[in-house]
Enzyme design. Structure first.
Site, PDB file in Angstrom:
ATOM      1  N   CYS A  55       0.346  -3.682  -7.462  1.00  0.00           N
ATOM      2  CA  CYS A  55       0.947  -2.914  -8.553  1.00  0.00           C
ATOM      3  C   CYS A  55       2.428  -3.247  -8.697  1.00  0.00           C
ATOM      4  CB  CYS A  55       0.759  -1.423  -8.287  1.00  0.00           C
ATOM      5  SG  CYS A  55       1.480  -0.367  -9.545  1.00  0.00           S
TER       6      CYS A  55
ATOM      7  N   CYS B 176      -2.564   5.952  -5.458  1.00  0.00           N
ATOM      8  CA  CYS B 176      -2.498   6.933  -6.536  1.00  0.00           C
ATOM      9  C   CYS B 176      -3.834   7.125  -7.245  1.00  0.00           C
ATOM     10  CB  CYS B 176      -1.406   6.551  -7.525  1.00  0.00           C
ATOM     11  SG  CYS B 176      -1.698   5.003  -8.406  1.00  0.00           S
TER      12      CYS B 176
END
Lengths: 371, 370
Positions: free
Chosen positions: A112, A208
């Site tokens: 990410c 997440c």
């Protein structure tokens, strides 16, 4: 007041701040704005969270986005929300599932950072004419004789340097990490002092998009049918029991092995997804003293050193760096020889190389060679 | 930074000062328009004046005007309460139409963004079920004007009813409800410089409305709830003003066309969506290849210029451009479209500032891509 090392008058220096909706990036935005920079808050919507995805075609943002916006309002800075769901799925979630299915233990946060955040968001920041992109990562960017260097955070418990090893030198040049020199407690105090709406918000945990650490279920959602039952075998191939899918197992894991009868505690030594086998053995069988790396990213100079170099190697985010020697090749691969064997070397994890506090670079763990 | 440049009239037009004054006055006058006493009757009179004004704007009978809580409610009421067995909507309708009936059949549009009346004819042929067709008068994103009269003619021949979302068209181009021939229209006050939160459902047959909001007998039983007197009065005043200014609004097309020509000159790869079809005079949707809409909107905003990437959603997030997808625009281009909508207060100087900002961004992003 912080200084971001931008060669411009502050009022004319635009700094995009990546705001997640958490306390760290909120304080980051506050520090940047209060220092007089032209701060611009950006929040990425990376995936559908529960409330939003429950309704078809829902066009609403989750709590984190709301929180980020309220913080930006309180700071009086512009704030924008970008729909990066497609990019995140392609660059992070899909490769995560892919790697898990292939028997690796991937780190989506690294993917990410280097794609969605430091390629796409950073590109947007450049499009907006910004001079830097600031994030709330706990890591330090310090000036060095050959340009900016990446260093571990002052708060060792919070240090995120492991997750940022894949940052390119070009990206690092543009990035700023105002929290790298602060402790988490100090950051919370800064949030409280300013009465930021997120001052009391709990820290986010884990990955997440994987709620409550349910990796196997997350992979199942992304790759339906990936979890196929198979055997748990010992190092000699003897069947000790069964499992509901190799994706639930990672190297070094002890819990969840429903095999009994052996006196010694058993650990996952490796997974063999094609054979649907989980191979277990005693802790000693986990020991690795040589680690093969691919995709080596080098931050300390233009090229990795061509001769053997003493380093400290970190093979998991939760492990301390350990003395080792780096043997780098010109093709982006490398071998790391550990002075003392490590017991949790998992393919797909990163091996990050340090010289004391400084991050030299790192690579992806490919396969471990027995001592 | 000098004064902000507002080029997002299709999202919401700046309120006319006279309309704001009228709202203020009506709100201070107070009273419930259903009350028998003098203040109540005064409120009632204000509403009826506004009803006549709104009716005049679209050539409708005041008896057919039902004030609602906005354009979305009017569209919802027209579709959800139609009682039709089939609902057919064009692919480029506003979400308040598209979402009003999840089972609605979708009518295609051509590459210029114009709904195909012949496709409607085929869809209606040989089906005995009662049908409602919803086609907007002008698209909010591209400004492309739809062949509503032709749609209504086909529908009538096939025994179907027609609802027309005229939210973006009313007050911007002449709208004559009678000659267009639809059975109902939706209008919104804030798109023409009235207050937000008030709109109207315009009915050809004043008694043909089904009820969406249940309660009291307000609006002749067609929309329950104490009347939003102040909002309605502001709507009426705005309708009166824009009705007098249609010719002035038509002249915006010259400014808009010159702007587009400048953008195309800055980047010969840039192109404007639907510019070979009849469009609203004020709307322009232009693609800056390789630069995503979000980046454009944010960059312009940071330069003090308010524009849009198509219809904004409630969270301000930028959505996938379904209107452009329906037109067959490839996704890469669709992601790079910017909507600029001019209005009554727009000046050539503001357009110059927009073009300069657009050109700056083009230069920055071209360098990055290269």
């Amino acid at each position: 007041m912080i200084s971001l090392d931008i060669d411009k008058p502050r009022a004319g220096a635009r700094v995009v701040v990546a705001m997640s909706g958490g306390v760290d990036s909120a304080v980051t935005a506050a520090l940047v704005a209060e220092a007089g920079y032209d701060a611009v808050g950006v929040t990425l919507q990376l995936y559908d969270d529960g409330a939003a995805s429950a309704r078809k075609g829902a066009c609403c943002a989750g709590q984190d986005i709301y929180d980020a916006r309220r913080v930006a309002d309180a700071l009086g800075i512009p704030h924008y929300v970008l729909d990066y769901r497609t990019r995140f799925r392609e660059s992070v979630m899909e490769p995560f599932a892919e790697a898990y299915v292939a028997g690796e233990t991937p780190i989506p946060c690294v993917a990410c950072n280097r794609t969605v955040k430091f390629r796409d968001l950073l590109g947007l920041a450049r499009d907006l004419g910004a001079d830097a992109l600031a994030t709330g990562h706990y890591v330090r960017r310090l000036p060095g004789p050959d340009g900016p260097e990446l260093h571990r955070a002052v708060d060792a418990d919070r240090d995120q340097s492991y997750f940022l090893f894949a940052t390119s030198r070009d990206q690092l040049d543009y990035l700023r990490f105002p929290l790298g020199g602060m402790t988490k407690d100090a950051v919370r105090r800064e949030a409280e002092r300013r009465a930021l709406p997120v001052a009391a918000k709990p820290d986010s945990q884990d990955i997440c998009f994987v709620p409550n650490g349910g990796y196997a279920r997350a992979v199942e959602r992304l790759r339906p049918g990936a979890a196929e039952p198979g055997d748990i075998v010992d190092l000699d191939g003897r069947r000790l029991g069964g499992h509901d899918g190799t994706i639930a197992f990672t190297v070094g894991q002890r819990r969840g092995l429903k095999v009994g009868g052996t006196g010694e505690p058993l650990y996952v030594i490796r997974t063999e997804p094609e054979a649907r086998r989980v191979v277990v053995g005693p802790r000693a069988a986990l020991a690795r003293s040589e680690i093969a790396l691919g995709g080596l990213n080098w931050l300390a100079g233009a090229e990795p050193p061509c001769r053997p170099t003493p380093v400290q190697a970190r093979i998991r985010s939760a492990r301390p760096p350990a003395p080792a020697t780096l043997h780098a090749s010109a093709d982006g691969t490398a071998t790391v020889a550990l002075d003392t064997p490590e017991h949790g070397v998992a393919p797909g994890q990163a091996c990050v190389l340090y010289d004391g506090e400084r991050v030299l670079g790192g690579g992806w763990i490919r396969r471990a060679v027995r001592p | 930074m000098s004064a902000r440049v507002y080029l997002d009239y299709n999202a919401s037009a700046p309120v006319w000062p006279e309309a704001a004054d009228a709202v203020d006055e009506a709100m201070r006058a107070g009273a419930n328009a259903s009350s028998i006493h003098a203040p109540g009757r005064a409120a009632r009179a204000r509403i009826e004046d506004a009803r006549e004004s709104v009716a005049r704007l679209v050539g409708a009978d005041p008896a057919g005007i039902v004030f609602t809580g906005g354009g979305t409610e009017a569209n919802n009421q027209a579709i959800r309460c139609s009682g039709a067995e089939r609902v057919l909507v064009s692919a480029i309708e506003h979400e308040s139409v598209l979402s009003a009936d999840e089972k609605a059949e979708i009518l295609p549009v051509d590459p210029e963004g114009v709904v195909d009346p012949e496709a409607l004819d085929r869809a209606l042929a040989g089906d005995a079920r009662s049908a409602l067709v919803a086609v907007m008068l002008a698209n909010n994103e591209t400004g492309v004007i739809q062949p509503v009269a032709r749609v209504a003619e086909i529908a009538r021949r096939r025994g179907a009813r027609v609802h027309c979302d005229a939210v973006q068209a009313a007050g911007k181009i002449p709208v004559d409800a009678a000659s267009l021939g639809a059975d109902s229209y939706a209008l919104s006050a804030h798109k023409i410089g009235g207050p937000q939160g008030v709109g109207a459902l315009v009915l050809r047959d004043p008694d043909a409305a089904g009820r969406l909001i249940h309660g009291g007998g307000q609006e002749r039983g067609r929309r329950a709830g104490t009347e939003n007197v102040a909002g309605v009065v502001g709507f009426g005043r705005a309708a009166g003003i824009v009705g007098e200014r249609l010719e002035e609004f038509a002249r915006l097309s010259a400014l808009r066309d010159a702007m587009e020509a400048e953008l195309h000159a800055v980047d010969p790869e840039a192109w404007t969506v639907g510019d070979r079809a009849p469009r609203l005079p004020n709307t322009s949707m232009t693609v800056m290849p390789g630069c995503e809409s979000a980046a454009q909107v944010i960059a312009m905003d940071l330069d003090g210029i308010a524009v849009s990437a198509g219809s904004a959603c409630s969270s301000g997030r930028i959505r996938l451009p379904y209107v452009l997808e329906a037109m067959g625009v490839d996704e890469a281009a669709a992601m790079c479209a910017l909507r600029v909508s001019l209005g009554w207060w727009t000046t050539p100087d503001e357009i110059d500032r927009f073009v300069a900002s657009w050109a700056d961004l083009r230069r920055r992003t071209a360098r990055r891509v290269a």
